[in-house]
Scaffold this motif. Sequence first.
Motif, short mmCIF file in Angstrom:
data_model
loop_
_atom_site.label_atom_id
_atom_site.label_comp_id
_atom_site.label_asym_id
_atom_site.label_seq_id
_atom_site.Cartn_x
_atom_site.Cartn_y
_atom_site.Cartn_z
N UNK A 242 51.59 37.68 28.96
CA UNK A 242 51.64 38.09 30.36
C UNK A 242 52.41 39.39 30.51
N UNK A 243 53.41 39.57 29.67
CA UNK A 243 54.17 40.82 29.72
C UNK A 243 53.27 41.99 29.34
N UNK A 244 52.49 41.80 28.30
CA UNK A 244 51.57 42.86 27.86
C UNK A 244 50.55 43.15 28.96
N UNK A 245 50.06 42.10 29.59
CA UNK A 245 49.05 42.27 30.62
C UNK A 245 49.62 43.01 31.84
N UNK A 246 50.82 42.62 32.21
CA UNK A 246 51.48 43.28 33.33
C UNK A 246 51.71 44.75 33.00
N UNK A 247 52.11 45.00 31.77
CA UNK A 247 52.35 46.38 31.35
C UNK A 247 51.05 47.20 31.39
N UNK A 248 49.97 46.60 30.92
CA UNK A 248 48.69 47.31 30.93
C UNK A 248 48.31 47.71 32.35
N UNK A 249 48.55 46.79 33.28
CA UNK A 249 48.23 47.09 34.67
C UNK A 249 49.10 48.23 35.18
N UNK A 250 50.38 48.20 34.85
CA UNK A 250 51.28 49.28 35.29
C UNK A 250 50.87 50.61 34.68
N UNK B 30 51.44 31.88 37.38
CA UNK B 30 52.33 32.83 36.74
C UNK B 30 53.67 32.92 37.47
N UNK B 31 54.64 33.44 36.76
CA UNK B 31 55.99 33.51 37.30
C UNK B 31 56.05 34.48 38.48
N UNK B 32 55.32 35.60 38.34
CA UNK B 32 55.41 36.64 39.36
C UNK B 32 54.11 36.82 40.13
N UNK B 33 54.25 37.33 41.34
CA UNK B 33 53.08 37.79 42.08
C UNK B 33 53.34 39.22 42.50
N UNK B 34 52.29 39.87 42.93
CA UNK B 34 52.40 41.29 43.24
C UNK B 34 51.86 41.57 44.62
N UNK B 35 52.43 42.57 45.24
CA UNK B 35 52.00 42.92 46.57
C UNK B 35 51.91 44.43 46.70
N UNK B 36 50.87 44.89 47.29
CA UNK B 36 50.67 46.33 47.49
C UNK B 36 50.80 46.60 48.99
N UNK B 37 51.88 47.26 49.37
CA UNK B 37 52.16 47.46 50.79
C UNK B 37 52.14 48.93 51.16
N UNK B 38 51.87 49.16 52.42
CA UNK B 38 51.96 50.51 52.97
C UNK B 38 52.94 50.43 54.12
N UNK B 121 47.03 44.58 49.69
CA UNK B 121 46.49 43.59 48.77
C UNK B 121 47.61 42.79 48.16
N UNK B 122 47.32 41.55 47.79
CA UNK B 122 48.29 40.84 46.99
C UNK B 122 47.56 39.95 46.01
N UNK B 123 48.17 39.74 44.88
CA UNK B 123 47.51 38.99 43.84
C UNK B 123 48.54 38.43 42.88
N UNK B 124 48.16 37.37 42.20
CA UNK B 124 49.04 36.81 41.19
C UNK B 124 49.01 37.66 39.92
N UNK B 125 48.02 38.55 39.84
CA UNK B 125 47.91 39.40 38.66
C UNK B 125 47.81 40.85 39.09
N UNK B 126 48.68 41.66 38.56
CA UNK B 126 48.76 43.05 38.98
C UNK B 126 47.44 43.78 38.76
N UNK B 127 46.74 43.43 37.68
CA UNK B 127 45.50 44.13 37.39
C UNK B 127 44.49 43.96 38.53
N UNK B 128 44.52 42.80 39.16
CA UNK B 128 43.60 42.54 40.26
C UNK B 128 43.79 43.51 41.42
N UNK B 129 45.01 43.97 41.60
CA UNK B 129 45.28 44.87 42.72
C UNK B 129 44.65 46.24 42.52
N UNK B 130 44.54 46.67 41.27
CA UNK B 130 44.00 48.01 41.01
C UNK B 130 42.56 48.10 41.50
N UNK B 131 41.77 47.09 41.13
CA UNK B 131 40.38 47.09 41.53
C UNK B 131 40.22 47.08 43.03
N UNK B 132 41.10 46.36 43.71
CA UNK B 132 40.96 46.26 45.15
C UNK B 132 41.39 47.54 45.84
#
Lengths: 384, 144
Positions: A242-250, B30-38, B121-132
């Motif tokens: 998950x750390x790697x995945x989070x990093x890839x997204x960042x 997952x432990x963290x969630x992410x939020x994209x705010x303006x 946008x908000x998502x449990x996975x940061x990668x999901x936010x990029x696409x949105x």
Amino acid sequence: MTPLPKCYISVHKSPEKTISPHPFNHLVDLLLPTDLYQLISNDSESSSALSKPLRCYRMSIPLSVIVETEFLTKYIKTGNVVMLSKGRIDIDNVFSLNDGILRLSLTKEAYEKAGLTGQPTRFGNTGPKKRHNRHLVEINLRDPAMLHGKKGFDRIVWSFQNKLNKKVDFLFCDLDQQKSPIDCPILAALGATPRQIQVPEVTASSPVKVPSFDSPPGSVPQGGGTSLEAEYNREVWRDWAMHVYEWLALANWGPADRVIAADNIDSYLSTYAVDHGEYEGETGMGLTRVRFRGMIPAAWILEVWRTVEKLVSSVSVGNRKGWFSLTVHGFENSLISWDKSAHGSMTGGENGYTLLSIPQKDEGNAEAAKILTFEVVGSQDEHS
Amino acid sequence: MEAEMIDVPPQSKKLQKSSQPLQRITIKSPEHSYSHLKMTFDPPLDPPGMVDAITWRTTLTNSLMQYLGVVGSAIRIDILHIEGDEAVLRLPTTDVVKFGAAVSGFVGTSEGRSVGFKTLGDSAFLMGLIGRAKKEHTWNGFGN
């Protein structure tokens, strides 16, 4: 409680099995070290599969155009196209076409008016009293019975001409155009505006901190039984992945402020930290992101992956082969995600995947590179 | 009880050919969630400028304090990225609902302007936010 989005992490899953069944993609990011990109960029641009023009189109047409003889024969019966209409799944009428199968996700009103046979949709039916508000109509246009003059087909044509006759914005991509990239008169007559896909946006970043792509020693994704120690080992692997995945997204995000090597934010504002990896060195590593946009066919993405994989395998940076990753984002409003899995949106319709190729130290092993696959789906998705 | 191991999922013949078995796990909570705010200002910032991390931190703390009191201000938020008046934040998954309610209902003041948040946008996975965040670009940018 609302269902949660999920992330599937696979090791050694064949990239083809992830890429090919995912038809509706709108954003592809290739991320790799800048050193590596410079070594392969000339070759990748001249690679035959990637240099041919690839276009997707935007057009505003009524559904009836799809069942007109010319279009039907050229693009569906003999050719292969992907199409997706604009709109919010779960709320609007959304139409998609891939592999000859036309899917219509209709509101209650539109479904009743259209008079076509369908079933309640898997998602988006959670209104009061659990009534069936939305229906899915699936039509296989490649069926031999789908010809003008046949009763069932004429019924569909009538419905498209008289009931579902509003103009709809479609994205369109011809999957066979790499074989014959000639401008098509049918599309020109429909007023379709083209967009080049294979012209990427290339961004090179300042040095960033890179985590370790080797899982911590002893940790495993699966197995080991039920002992506490095994549980711990699995937990460690999960955290690492998950750390790697989070990093890839960042890193794909521009890169984000927190992964830049020169960043020294106060812990009051952020506690995010990259786990140091052996790639990093003192100054960090420059990354290059190659971004493609548009309606991108899965076959083409697979070609990108294979081309890069081949080019990377022949060069090495420093004492180790390079790593690279490919991230693909699917349309949020697509009716399906992978294969035939129904897809909905509700709180977030993300469906996408990231492939990360990690070279192994063991040079003697032919299958040295390890592939880590992350597949993410929103809460409303059947993919598993 | 004999522990039954679910080590390796059933494999197709094709997979068995490769020397390494497929391994797969699912992350559901997952432990963290992410939020994209303006951050929105009324009247708008002129020129639309960068909102710095300190401003984000104080404004977020204010909004959480207003809605949840001291409990709210204790929610651990990491500011991952700032771009103009938008920010990407990371927070514990357990606090997502509280956080969402607090920021969406917040109206504050800063230097004579009223301040609010718009959730992009908000998502449990940061990668999901990029696409949105980039979806609109797909529909624009045609005709070249």
